[in-house]
Motif scaffolding. Structure first.
Motif, short mmCIF file in Angstrom:
data_model
loop_
_atom_site.label_atom_id
_atom_site.label_comp_id
_atom_site.label_asym_id
_atom_site.label_seq_id
_atom_site.Cartn_x
_atom_site.Cartn_y
_atom_site.Cartn_z
N THR A 1 78.87 15.65 -0.97
CA THR A 1 78.20 16.96 -0.93
C THR A 1 77.63 17.33 -2.30
O THR A 1 78.23 18.09 -3.04
N LEU A 2 76.46 16.79 -2.62
CA LEU A 2 75.77 17.14 -3.87
C LEU A 2 74.37 17.68 -3.60
O LEU A 2 73.83 18.44 -4.40
N MET A 3 73.76 17.26 -2.48
CA MET A 3 72.38 17.63 -2.20
C MET A 3 72.30 18.98 -1.48
O MET A 3 73.16 19.32 -0.68
N VAL A 4 71.25 19.72 -1.81
CA VAL A 4 70.94 20.98 -1.12
C VAL A 4 69.51 20.87 -0.62
O VAL A 4 68.59 20.66 -1.41
N ASP A 5 69.34 20.99 0.70
CA ASP A 5 68.00 20.93 1.31
C ASP A 5 67.25 19.66 0.89
O ASP A 5 66.07 19.69 0.55
N GLY A 6 68.00 18.54 0.86
CA GLY A 6 67.37 17.25 0.61
C GLY A 6 67.16 16.87 -0.84
O GLY A 6 66.57 15.82 -1.14
N GLY A 7 67.64 17.68 -1.78
CA GLY A 7 67.43 17.36 -3.19
C GLY A 7 68.66 17.59 -4.06
O GLY A 7 69.62 18.23 -3.65
N PHE A 8 68.60 17.05 -5.28
CA PHE A 8 69.72 17.15 -6.23
C PHE A 8 69.48 18.19 -7.33
O PHE A 8 70.24 18.26 -8.28
N ASP A 9 68.40 18.97 -7.21
CA ASP A 9 68.00 19.88 -8.30
C ASP A 9 69.14 20.77 -8.77
O ASP A 9 69.32 20.98 -9.97
N HIS A 10 69.88 21.33 -7.82
CA HIS A 10 70.94 22.29 -8.17
C HIS A 10 71.99 21.64 -9.07
O HIS A 10 72.32 22.16 -10.14
N PHE A 11 72.51 20.49 -8.66
CA PHE A 11 73.55 19.80 -9.44
C PHE A 11 73.00 19.34 -10.79
O PHE A 11 73.66 19.47 -11.82
N GLN A 12 71.78 18.80 -10.79
CA GLN A 12 71.18 18.32 -12.04
C GLN A 12 71.01 19.46 -13.04
O GLN A 12 71.27 19.29 -14.23
N ARG A 13 70.58 20.62 -12.55
CA ARG A 13 70.37 21.76 -13.43
C ARG A 13 71.69 22.26 -14.02
O ARG A 13 71.78 22.55 -15.20
N LEU A 14 72.74 22.32 -13.19
CA LEU A 14 74.04 22.78 -13.65
C LEU A 14 74.62 21.88 -14.74
O LEU A 14 75.26 22.35 -15.68
N MET A 15 74.39 20.56 -14.60
CA MET A 15 75.04 19.59 -15.48
C MET A 15 74.14 19.09 -16.61
O MET A 15 74.57 18.28 -17.43
N GLY A 16 72.88 19.54 -16.65
CA GLY A 16 71.98 19.04 -17.69
C GLY A 16 71.60 17.59 -17.46
O GLY A 16 71.41 16.83 -18.41
N LEU A 17 71.49 17.20 -16.18
CA LEU A 17 71.22 15.80 -15.83
C LEU A 17 69.84 15.62 -15.19
O LEU A 17 69.65 14.82 -14.27
N GLU A 18 68.86 16.39 -15.67
CA GLU A 18 67.52 16.37 -15.07
C GLU A 18 66.88 14.99 -15.07
O GLU A 18 66.08 14.66 -14.19
N ILE B 1 71.36 30.20 -7.28
CA ILE B 1 72.80 30.13 -7.53
C ILE B 1 73.61 30.27 -6.24
O ILE B 1 74.37 29.39 -5.87
N GLN B 2 73.42 31.39 -5.53
CA GLN B 2 74.31 31.70 -4.41
C GLN B 2 74.10 30.79 -3.20
O GLN B 2 75.08 30.31 -2.62
N ILE B 3 72.85 30.56 -2.83
CA ILE B 3 72.60 29.70 -1.66
C ILE B 3 73.08 28.26 -1.90
O ILE B 3 73.83 27.71 -1.08
N PRO B 4 72.70 27.60 -3.03
CA PRO B 4 73.18 26.22 -3.24
C PRO B 4 74.70 26.09 -3.24
O PRO B 4 75.25 25.15 -2.65
N GLN B 5 75.39 27.05 -3.89
CA GLN B 5 76.86 26.99 -3.90
C GLN B 5 77.42 27.07 -2.49
O GLN B 5 78.34 26.34 -2.11
N ALA B 6 76.87 28.00 -1.69
CA ALA B 6 77.36 28.19 -0.33
C ALA B 6 77.05 26.98 0.55
O ALA B 6 77.86 26.59 1.41
N VAL B 7 75.88 26.36 0.35
CA VAL B 7 75.51 25.16 1.12
C VAL B 7 76.51 24.04 0.88
O VAL B 7 76.99 23.39 1.82
N ILE B 8 76.83 23.81 -0.38
CA ILE B 8 77.77 22.73 -0.72
C ILE B 8 79.16 23.01 -0.13
O ILE B 8 79.82 22.12 0.42
N SER B 9 79.60 24.27 -0.20
CA SER B 9 80.90 24.64 0.39
C SER B 9 80.89 24.44 1.90
O SER B 9 81.86 23.94 2.48
N LEU B 10 79.79 24.84 2.56
CA LEU B 10 79.71 24.68 4.02
C LEU B 10 79.73 23.20 4.40
O LEU B 10 80.38 22.80 5.37
N LYS B 11 79.03 22.38 3.63
CA LYS B 11 79.03 20.93 3.90
C LYS B 11 80.45 20.36 3.79
O LYS B 11 80.84 19.50 4.58
#
Length: 648
Positions: A401-418, A571-581
């Motif tokens: 559970t890292l992707m949100v809506d087909g992409g990794f943008d959320h995780f990459q942005r949080l971790m500085g892994l663009e 912030i809120q939607i990506p976090q909730a998506v990962i939790s729901l997954k």
């Protein structure tokens, strides 16, 4: 042909050595990418859907690389599974002589020095704790590893544990009289000599933030670092990059000083008096907050006059204790360590008493007896990006559970892994045939009073249709307790409720009792693997948005708004998506599982953002009819019954 391709081929070592092993294409694809990341010393992010076989996909390239690796997991359970099951299987399959070591945090190892201290001062202990201490002493005479996990008879939160384990604060290090026999030291030496070290995220980041000693020698030596369950990392790393001070730390410090006064420094009564004053003043600070545990904004609290007065008193008392200990420095190693603890507490209090800091959240949380003050950075991206820049090594981040809506943008942005390489791998399961997603019709709004009644009705229908075999997952303890209480009058099935005993004990009881229903919150949304007929239905009460009054979330939202971004979307939607997954992922655990996922939140249908949640879930058949869902469950039970009759 690469070594990894050969290993996973139909006639390769894994198929030959492991009965029934058959590599999946997604597993091979992941293994190849991991092999590249190790060779090229670059970061790689992989979402590997449930059933991909990601564990072997990252362990095999490590085994073949002959490079020193740290594998970090989300939980101690997964740590032990990797070390005791997966690594030995691989090692045997490829006839490798690479050495592996399991390393846990210091709180998992018996401290011989503290055991001796408290064994000689049993008059200070309550009856229950004294009984637990007796168990520890008996076990201590036979253990080889000193791993507290061996003591199955002790509860996870047994009161004796902090008394017989060390913290970075109270450890004497090389000055300890038991240093050469120290189980933690032995475990770390073993890890230094190993080729693959299995740790957990908390241990990794405690060390990375330089709040622990010894393990730090391992990170510089590693050529590869792999994070499994990597979705947990942003929150855990934030915790360790911040500061925290609790009244419990002051309380424990005062207790250790009293023990020292009673044993080695009987002429220094002023030590106990000064320490006791600190303890009482911290208890008085807790009294200024509501009895019910809560979390809140510490900046706001700092504007209250009575809070400032109490903090000033605590600061003065710590200064007095500092001066009193100073008079006795050099007399006892334990006291010298306590001097450092007092100094550190004063430093933290000064930082936590400054409301004008930027880029951080200042917040507090209370327990029934204590208060914890926190400073947490709003972003760790820059700090983490700098950390992984030098020296060059392979970094692998993986989870289901890292992707949100087909992409990794959320995780990459949080971790500085663009700039990291990314790979998304679907689960090999046939969700269209194996599962149904139901969002029932005519649901009230999630926050309405009618929702409790509707949830109860839906839960009763599902439990009846599945003959138990249900997980009911909630986003709040309050709703869990309410539904648990009302279910007792509606069903005859055994009801197992999170919080009544340990997570492990609840799961064991659930699997053993074939009619049981389990009700849980956060702890059961992930890291739970129940397969086959034991789990055919998962109900989720609503979309798992973080509580809007969470002080850390509030600070991040405010910071996001200042930069002109949409906090809800970023912030809120990506976090909730990962939790729901994560919660949804409890249902289908292997290719033979079948079941129903029911989410009682009409926002999945009525809100535009519902599409983001639905697009991130596995591709199950979908329905709005609870009757279709219950018919599916009854058909599963009928099929199971017929199979059992055929075998009789």
């Amino acid at each position: 042909m690469s070594s990894v391709l050969s290993l996973f081929s139909p006639n390769g070592e894994l198929s030959t050595a492991i009965s029934g092993f058959s590599a999946r294409q997604a597993q091979v694809d992941m293994a190849i990418e991991v092999e590249k990341a190790i060779e090229e010393q670059l970061p790689l992010i992989v979402e590997a859907g449930t059933g991909t076989g990601k564990t072997f996909a990252y362990l095999a390239p490590v085994m073949l690389s002959n490079k020193k690796a740290i594998v970090s997991t989300g939980t101690k359970n997964l740590q032990e599974q990797l070390f005791h099951r997966d690594l030995p299987l691989l090692k045997k399959a490829i006839a490798s002589n690479r050495r592996a070591a399991l390393l846990k945090g210091r709180a998992n190892y018996l401290c011989l020095h503290r055991l001796a201290q408290h064994s000689g001062n049993s008059t200070l202990l309550e009856k229950q704790t004294l009984g637990e201490l007796t168990q520890v002493r008996q076990w201590a005479s036979t253990t080889r590893s000193g791993d507290i996990g061996e003591l199955k008879s002790l509860a996870e939160d047994a009161r004796v544990l902090p008394l017989v384990t060390s913290t970075v604060d109270n450890c004497l290090g090389k000055d300890c009289p038991d240093y050469e026999d120290c189980y933690l030291v032995k475990a770390r030496r073993n890890a230094l000599d190993a080729d693959i070290v299995v740790v957990n995220h908390h241990l990794f980041f405690a060390d990375m933030a330089l709040k622990d000693t010894g393990f730090g020698e391992l990170i510089p030596e590693a050529d590869v670092v792999i994070f499994d369950e990597a979705h947990q990392i942003p929150d855990i790393a934030s915790e360790y990059f911040g500061e925290a001070l609790s009244s419990r730390q002051i309380h424990d410090m005062a207790r250790d000083i009293e023990i020292l006064h009673r044993t080695a420094l009987k002429d220094a009564e002023q030590l106990t008096k000064a320490a006791e004053k600190c303890r009482l003043l911290c208890a008085d600070l807790r009294i200024l907050f509501p009895v019910t545990p809560e979390r809140g904004n510490w900046r706001k609290m700092l504007s209250r006059a009575e809070i400032q007065v109490q903090l000033s008193k605590i600061d003065d008392a710590l200064k007095t204790l500092y001066e009193v200990i100073k008079l006795h420095l050099g007399r006892e190693k334990d006291l010298d360590t306590l001097f450092e603890r007092v100094t550190e507490s004063r430093r933290k209090l000064a930082i936590l008493n400054d409301p004008n800091q930027v880029g951080v959240s200042l917040w507090y949380e209370t327990t029934p007896k204590h208060i914890v003050l926190h400073l947490t950075p709003l972003s760790i991206a820059k700090k983490f990006a700098n950390f992984i820049e030098e020296p060059k090594r392979g970094w692998i981040f993986t989870s289901a559970t890292l992707m949100v809506d087909g992409g990794f943008d959320h995780f990459q942005r949080l971790m500085g892994l663009e700039d990291a390489r990314t790979l998304g791998l679907d689960s090999p399961f046939d969700y269209q045939q194996q599962a149904i997603l139901c969002v029932p019709r005519y649901l009230p709004e999630p926050s309405s009073w009618d929702m409790k009644k509707t949830l109860l009705e839906v839960a009763v229908k599902l439990i009846d249709a599945s003959k138990g075999r249900c997980f009911l997952l909630f986003t709040s303890h309050a709703m869990l307790k309410e539904i648990a209480g009302k279910l007792e009058d509606k069903i005859s099935n055994p009801i197992l409720v999170q919080g009544t005993t340990t997570k492990r004990a609840l799961l064991d009881e659930y699997v053993k009792n074939k009619r049981a229903v389990l009700l849980g919150t956060g702890a059961f949304w992930e890291g739970v693997d129940v397969r086959g007929d034991d789990l055919t239905c998962v109900l989720i009460d609503k979309l798992p948005f973080a509580s809007p009054d969470d002080p850390l979330l509030q600070a991040r939202i405010e910071d996001c708004k200042k930069s002109g971004a949409n906090a809800f979307a970023s912030i809120q939607i990506p976090q909730a998506v990962i939790s729901l997954k994560q919660g949804a992922g409890r249902l289908i655990r292997d290719e033979f599982d079948k079941g129903v996922l029911v989410i009682c939140d009409n926002r999945l249908i009525t809100k535009e953002y519902g599409k983001t949640f639905l697009a991130s879930l596995p591709n199950m058949k979908r329905t709005r009819s609870i009757e279709l869902a219950t018919d599916f469950l009854r058909a599963l039970n009928q099929s199971k019954k017929e199979q059992e009759e055929e075998t009789i």
